[in-house]
Design a protein around this motif. Structure first.
Motif, PDB file in Angstrom:
ATOM      1  N   TYR A 430       0.815  -1.204   0.000  1.00 41.19           N
ATOM      2  CA  TYR A 430       0.000   0.000   0.000  1.00 41.19           C
ATOM      3  C   TYR A 430       0.855   1.262   0.000  1.00 41.19           C
ATOM      4  CZ  TYR A 430      -3.466   3.508   1.120  1.00 41.19           C
ATOM      5  OH  TYR A 430      -4.247   4.627   1.080  1.00 41.19           O
ATOM      6  N   VAL A 431       1.854   1.322   0.870  1.00 33.28           N
ATOM      7  CA  VAL A 431       2.663   2.543   0.948  1.00 33.28           C
ATOM      8  C   VAL A 431       3.454   2.726  -0.341  1.00 33.28           C
ATOM      9  CG1 VAL A 431       4.445   3.755   2.246  1.00 33.28           C
ATOM     10  CG2 VAL A 431       2.758   2.389   3.469  1.00 33.28           C
ATOM     11  N   ASP A 432       3.956   1.640  -0.914  1.00 28.90           N
ATOM     12  CA  ASP A 432       4.641   1.741  -2.210  1.00 28.90           C
ATOM     13  C   ASP A 432       3.703   2.277  -3.295  1.00 28.90           C
ATOM     14  OD1 ASP A 432       7.201   1.046  -1.557  1.00 28.90           O
ATOM     15  OD2 ASP A 432       7.204  -0.885  -2.584  1.00 28.90           O
ATOM     16  N   LYS A 433       2.471   1.816  -3.268  1.00 28.57           N
ATOM     17  CA  LYS A 433       1.498   2.249  -4.278  1.00 28.57           C
ATOM     18  C   LYS A 433       1.260   3.755  -4.185  1.00 28.57           C
ATOM     19  CE  LYS A 433      -3.237   1.285  -5.838  1.00 28.57           C
ATOM     20  NZ  LYS A 433      -4.463   0.484  -5.558  1.00 28.57           N
ATOM     21  N   ILE A 434       1.037   4.247  -2.969  1.00 30.37           N
ATOM     22  CA  ILE A 434       0.802   5.680  -2.796  1.00 30.37           C
ATOM     23  C   ILE A 434       2.082   6.469  -3.080  1.00 30.37           C
ATOM     24  CG2 ILE A 434      -0.026   7.455  -1.222  1.00 30.37           C
ATOM     25  CD1 ILE A 434      -2.114   5.348  -2.092  1.00 30.37           C
ATOM     26  N   ALA A 435       3.227   5.915  -2.678  1.00 25.85           N
ATOM     27  CA  ALA A 435       4.503   6.585  -2.946  1.00 25.85           C
ATOM     28  C   ALA A 435       4.752   6.709  -4.444  1.00 25.85           C
ATOM     29  CB  ALA A 435       5.646   5.829  -2.277  1.00 25.85           C
ATOM     30  N   ALA A 436       4.389   5.668  -5.207  1.00 22.98           N
ATOM     31  CA  ALA A 436       4.547   5.735  -6.659  1.00 22.98           C
ATOM     32  C   ALA A 436       3.652   6.827  -7.242  1.00 22.98           C
ATOM     33  CB  ALA A 436       4.229   4.375  -7.286  1.00 22.98           C
ATOM     34  N   CYS A 437       2.437   6.933  -6.724  1.00 23.82           N
ATOM     35  CA  CYS A 437       1.535   8.007  -7.179  1.00 23.82           C
ATOM     36  C   CYS A 437       2.127   9.382  -6.883  1.00 23.82           C
ATOM     37  CB  CYS A 437       0.171   7.874  -6.494  1.00 23.82           C
ATOM     38  SG  CYS A 437      -0.784   6.419  -6.958  1.00 23.82           S
ATOM     39  N   ALA A 438       2.824   9.496  -5.753  1.00 23.90           N
ATOM     40  CA  ALA A 438       3.398  10.777  -5.347  1.00 23.90           C
ATOM     41  C   ALA A 438       4.775  11.021  -5.958  1.00 23.90           C
ATOM     42  CB  ALA A 438       3.500  10.838  -3.828  1.00 23.90           C
ATOM     43  N   GLY A 439       5.315  10.011  -6.634  1.00 28.07           N
ATOM     44  CA  GLY A 439       6.632  10.166  -7.247  1.00 28.07           C
ATOM     45  C   GLY A 439       7.779  10.094  -6.265  1.00 28.07           C
ATOM     46  N   VAL A 440       7.591   9.369  -5.142  1.00 30.56           N
ATOM     47  CA  VAL A 440       8.645   9.305  -4.126  1.00 30.56           C
ATOM     48  C   VAL A 440       9.050   7.868  -3.792  1.00 30.56           C
ATOM     49  CG1 VAL A 440       7.963  11.508  -3.114  1.00 30.56           C
ATOM     50  CG2 VAL A 440       6.972   9.398  -2.205  1.00 30.56           C
ATOM     51  N   LYS A 441       8.635   6.906  -4.596  1.00 23.83           N
ATOM     52  CA  LYS A 441       9.018   5.516  -4.346  1.00 23.83           C
ATOM     53  C   LYS A 441      10.466   5.300  -4.788  1.00 23.83           C
ATOM     54  CE  LYS A 441       8.017   0.755  -5.703  1.00 23.83           C
ATOM     55  NZ  LYS A 441       7.229  -0.115  -6.603  1.00 23.83           N
ATOM     56  N   PRO A 442      11.311   4.734  -3.925  1.00 34.19           N
ATOM     57  CA  PRO A 442      12.714   4.523  -4.301  1.00 34.19           C
ATOM     58  C   PRO A 442      12.855   3.367  -5.296  1.00 34.19           C
ATOM     59  CG  PRO A 442      12.298   3.563  -2.151  1.00 34.19           C
ATOM     60  CD  PRO A 442      11.029   4.283  -2.545  1.00 34.19           C
ATOM     61  N   SER A 443      13.834   3.453  -6.175  1.00 35.60           N
ATOM     62  CA  SER A 443      14.139   2.388  -7.127  1.00 35.60           C
ATOM     63  C   SER A 443      15.354   1.610  -6.628  1.00 35.60           C
ATOM     64  CB  SER A 443      14.427   2.967  -8.511  1.00 35.60           C
ATOM     65  OG  SER A 443      14.957   1.969  -9.364  1.00 35.60           O
ATOM     66  N   VAL A 444      15.129   0.372  -6.198  1.00 42.68           N
ATOM     67  CA  VAL A 444      16.233  -0.450  -5.706  1.00 42.68           C
ATOM     68  C   VAL A 444      17.223  -0.727  -6.826  1.00 42.68           C
ATOM     69  CG1 VAL A 444      16.844  -2.648  -4.623  1.00 42.68           C
ATOM     70  CG2 VAL A 444      14.755  -1.468  -3.929  1.00 42.68           C
ATOM     71  N   LEU A 445      16.724  -0.973  -8.020  1.00 44.83           N
ATOM     72  CA  LEU A 445      17.594  -1.269  -9.156  1.00 44.83           C
ATOM     73  C   LEU A 445      18.522  -0.094  -9.453  1.00 44.83           C
ATOM     74  CD1 LEU A 445      18.350  -3.279 -11.355  1.00 44.83           C
ATOM     75  CD2 LEU A 445      16.559  -2.284 -12.797  1.00 44.83           C
ATOM     76  N   ARG A 446      17.990   1.123  -9.466  1.00 45.98           N
ATOM     77  CA  ARG A 446      18.825   2.291  -9.735  1.00 45.98           C
ATOM     78  C   ARG A 446      19.851   2.494  -8.621  1.00 45.98           C
ATOM     79  NH1 ARG A 446      14.970   5.634 -10.461  1.00 45.98           N
ATOM     80  NH2 ARG A 446      14.865   5.348 -12.721  1.00 45.98           N
ATOM     81  N   LEU A 447      19.427   2.269  -7.378  1.00 51.97           N
ATOM     82  CA  LEU A 447      20.349   2.433  -6.261  1.00 51.97           C
ATOM     83  C   LEU A 447      21.454   1.383  -6.286  1.00 51.97           C
ATOM     84  CD1 LEU A 447      17.921   3.341  -3.325  1.00 51.97           C
ATOM     85  CD2 LEU A 447      19.727   4.790  -4.279  1.00 51.97           C
ATOM     86  N   LEU A 448      21.142   0.164  -6.749  1.00 47.60           N
ATOM     87  CA  LEU A 448      22.177  -0.860  -6.849  1.00 47.60           C
ATOM     88  C   LEU A 448      23.311  -0.422  -7.769  1.00 47.60           C
ATOM     89  CD1 LEU A 448      20.070  -4.148  -6.976  1.00 47.60           C
ATOM     90  CD2 LEU A 448      21.898  -3.642  -5.345  1.00 47.60           C
ATOM     91  N   LEU A 449      22.975   0.376  -8.753  1.00 48.33           N
ATOM     92  CA  LEU A 449      23.989   0.841  -9.702  1.00 48.33           C
ATOM     93  C   LEU A 449      24.724   2.075  -9.201  1.00 48.33           C
ATOM     94  CD1 LEU A 449      21.890   0.410 -12.972  1.00 48.33           C
ATOM     95  CD2 LEU A 449      23.571  -1.178 -12.017  1.00 48.33           C
ATOM     96  N   THR A 450      24.086   2.849  -8.319  1.00 47.57           N
ATOM     97  CA  THR A 450      24.689   4.112  -7.875  1.00 47.57           C
ATOM     98  C   THR A 450      25.143   4.094  -6.422  1.00 47.57           C
ATOM     99  OG1 THR A 450      22.499   4.985  -7.292  1.00 47.57           O
ATOM    100  CG2 THR A 450      23.299   5.415  -9.531  1.00 47.57           C
ATOM    101  N   ASP A 451      24.482   3.311  -5.578  1.00 50.06           N
ATOM    102  CA  ASP A 451      24.804   3.281  -4.146  1.00 50.06           C
ATOM    103  C   ASP A 451      24.482   1.887  -3.611  1.00 50.06           C
ATOM    104  OD1 ASP A 451      25.175   3.721  -1.448  1.00 50.06           O
ATOM    105  OD2 ASP A 451      24.118   5.641  -1.401  1.00 50.06           O
ATOM    106  N   PRO A 452      25.335   0.877  -3.924  1.00 48.78           N
ATOM    107  CA  PRO A 452      25.030  -0.513  -3.549  1.00 48.78           C
ATOM    108  C   PRO A 452      24.798  -0.710  -2.056  1.00 48.78           C
ATOM    109  CG  PRO A 452      26.864  -0.426  -5.084  1.00 48.78           C
ATOM    110  CD  PRO A 452      26.584   0.981  -4.690  1.00 48.78           C
ATOM    111  N   GLN A 453      25.551  -0.031  -1.214  1.00 47.01           N
ATOM    112  CA  GLN A 453      25.374  -0.200   0.228  1.00 47.01           C
ATOM    113  C   GLN A 453      23.971   0.185   0.655  1.00 47.01           C
ATOM    114  OE1 GLN A 453      27.649   2.458   2.693  1.00 47.01           O
ATOM    115  NE2 GLN A 453      27.341   1.252   4.563  1.00 47.01           N
TER     116      GLN A 453
END
Length: 543
Positions: A430-453
């Motif tokens: 649910y929180v991911d769904k609303i976060a995606a609507c608000a444009g604030v859901k984090p992308s794990v895939l993008r972070l793996l490429l830029t900030d693996p930790q």
């Protein structure tokens, strides 16, 4: 453009809503009927006013790291699980830090919220309030209702023949309960085995002559203390576990969970739950199993009827000399101030688009905040709702046309016989769904490429609120540090006596993270390509 916003209620959802309005440059006015902030978390000894508050001994069943506002962590010296005094203190700190109090009008009751005659064009509302007997009428561009769902005690007396006509003892709802003093030496029957029913049964067992706990539900009991002594929601509420829940067959996940539940104690032996049942609830209570084992609490099936001094149960057994019946049967929500045409359309949270917006309105300028039940903190969910809603009001986020919202509501609406259950939803979904609507859901895939930790901490670690402050509007510069230090803040209050454990090393965790990197990349890719389920298979705890 929405400028003036009415916020009704100064509990957790109301405070977050005021702050989100300010973040978007709006002018919020919060109306609070009592004299202070905090909502149900502001404890009071009195029950005369009818205001719902927690009972004296309550402890949160979600941990501080999983329950805080996303850009304002709890103080590190606060314990992981909090009494009501510390929750209220945290609210005061939040209100002071963001200068919210000057936007709140206390001891002001909202009498009516009605659409203006030109609502189709303006989206405006007329709000009538009363303060010290003086009524005022206001015009607002939008309204956020933050009164939650703990409003009217649900007391199903008609389901218990004899309780009104024959039973001579005392009966009350848990809303009237404050502490054990009035129950000393009495034989008490508690009806309902939710989190409240379990808590009160345990507490009463210390002073009552006998406590009986009646339930008709299969109930699994979990502890706040999980693996290695960490809070259970920090260990269990992770994106990795959420992915497994999505990938693996439902039947297999149920078997895994039932096996985990029974690893603490066999629930069938205690009469609580059977792994063969597909309908069940989960409650958080460390002490209930011992109370059942020691006989200070006796579990009983559903009550069939009451006589003058006894309760007859559906299995044919009878318990005599019952002094008090305490109904822990939950609450109904109500919005008596909303105009009838709007109020009548809200029969539960699934009557609302994404559990927030009434879909039939021509303008999306009315939002219901906090009318949700999640497998995690409702406070976190309410804040995310407020962020999205104020983004909609400000024009940054767009809603579908009313016809599409109505179709979505009809698709997800539960059958009539289940509507009072206010179906619990997966916290992450649910929180991911609303976060995606608000444009604030984090992308794990993008972070793996830029900030693996950080990506590994987000994927395998707790899905804490700070994750939703990494990107998008409202981004918080302290979010990364808050995520990477959340375990330290969890352990900090325990460091009152330090013992040497030189064998302990963090190198194992580092190697585990490195080995997990390929799996996390694959999982994140799969997870990002498919829609996630919105319903929970495991109803868990909430704040």
């Amino acid at each position: 453009m929405v400028r003036r916003v009415a916020v009704i209620g100064a509990g957790a959802g109301g405070l977050a809503s005021v702050k989100c309005c300010l973040d978007e440059g709006m002018e919020p006015t919060c109306f609070e009927s009592s004299e202070d902030i905090g909502g149900i978390w502001r404890y009071t000894d009195s029950t005369a006013t009818g205001r719902v508050s927690v009972y004296r001994s309550v402890i949160t069943n979600t941990s501080k790291e999983m329950s805080c506002f996303s850009d304002f962590p709890f103080p590190e010296h606060f314990p992981s699980y909090l009494p009501h005094e510390l929750v209220l203190e945290y609210f005061r700190m939040y209100a002071r830090h963001f200068d919210l109090l000057r936007h709140i009008r206390f001891q002001t009751t909202v009498l009516s919220v009605r659409r203006r005659p030109d609502f189709t064009a303006s989206g405006q509302w007329e709000v009538v309030t009363e303060t010290d007997g003086v009524r005022e009428s206001h015009v607002f561009d939008a309204v956020m209702v933050c009164t939650g769902h703990y409003q009217k005690p649900y007391l199903p007396l008609a389901s218990f023949p004899g309780i009104e006509s024959r039973f001579k003892g005392q009966r009350l709802h848990s809303q009237e309960y404050r502490d054990v003093q009035a129950f000393r030496g009495k034989r008490v029957l508690v009806v309902g085995i939710g989190n409240t029913g379990g808590d009160l049964s345990v507490e009463l067992s210390r002073v009552a002559a006998k406590v009986f706990l009646s339930t008709r539900s299969n109930t699994w009991v979990i502890s706040r203390v999980s693996d290695h002594g960490f809070p259970c929601d920090m260990v269990g509420t992770t994106r990795f576990n959420h992915l497994l829940d999505w990938l693996l067959p439902s039947a297999l996940m149920m078997r895994i969970r039932f096996r985990k539940f029974n690893s603490w104690f066999n629930h069938t032996n205690y009469g609580l739950a059977s792994s063969k049942s597909s309908k069940f609830k989960v409650i958080v209570n460390e002490e209930l199993p011992f109370c059942l084992l020691s006989g200070t609490v006796v579990l009983k099936p559903n009550v069939k009827e009451f006589t003058e001094s006894s309760a007859v149960f559906e299995d044919g057994t009878t318990e005599e000399n019952i002094d008090v019946v305490l109904f822990a049967t939950g609450y109904n929500f109500s919005f008596p101030f909303l105009e009838e045409s709007v109020r009548s359309a809200i029969d539960n949270n699934r009557s609302l688009y994404n559990c927030i917006f009434p879909p039939q309105l021509e303008k999306p300028t009315l939002a219901i905040i906090g009318l949700i039940q999640l497998t995690g903190s409702v406070m976190v969910g309410s804040e995310m709702q407020a962020r999205w809603v104020t983004g909609v009001f400000a024009g940054w986020n767009k809603l579908p046309p009313p016809s599409r919202m109505m179709a979505d509501v009809l698709k997800t609406k539960p059958p009539a016989k289940r509507r009072r259950e206010n179906l619990k939803m997966s916290f992450i979904s649910y929180v991911d769904k609303i976060a995606a609507c608000a444009g604030v859901k984090p992308s794990v895939l993008r972070l793996l490429l830029t900030d693996p930790q950080l990506a590994l901490a987000i994927f395998f670690g707790p899905c804490s609120p700070y994750q939703y402050r990494l990107v998008g509007r409202g981004r918080w510069s302290g979010a990364r540090a808050a995520i990477l230090t959340q375990w330290q803040r969890t352990l900090k209050p325990l460091r009152t006596r330090v013992v040497d454990d030189s064998s302990a090393s963090s190198s194992g965790w580092c190697w585990l993270c490195l080995l997990a990197l390929p799996a996390a990349l694959t999982a994140a890719f799969l997870f990002s390509k498919h829609p996630q389920p919105g319903w929970s298979r495991w109803p868990g705890p909430q704040l």
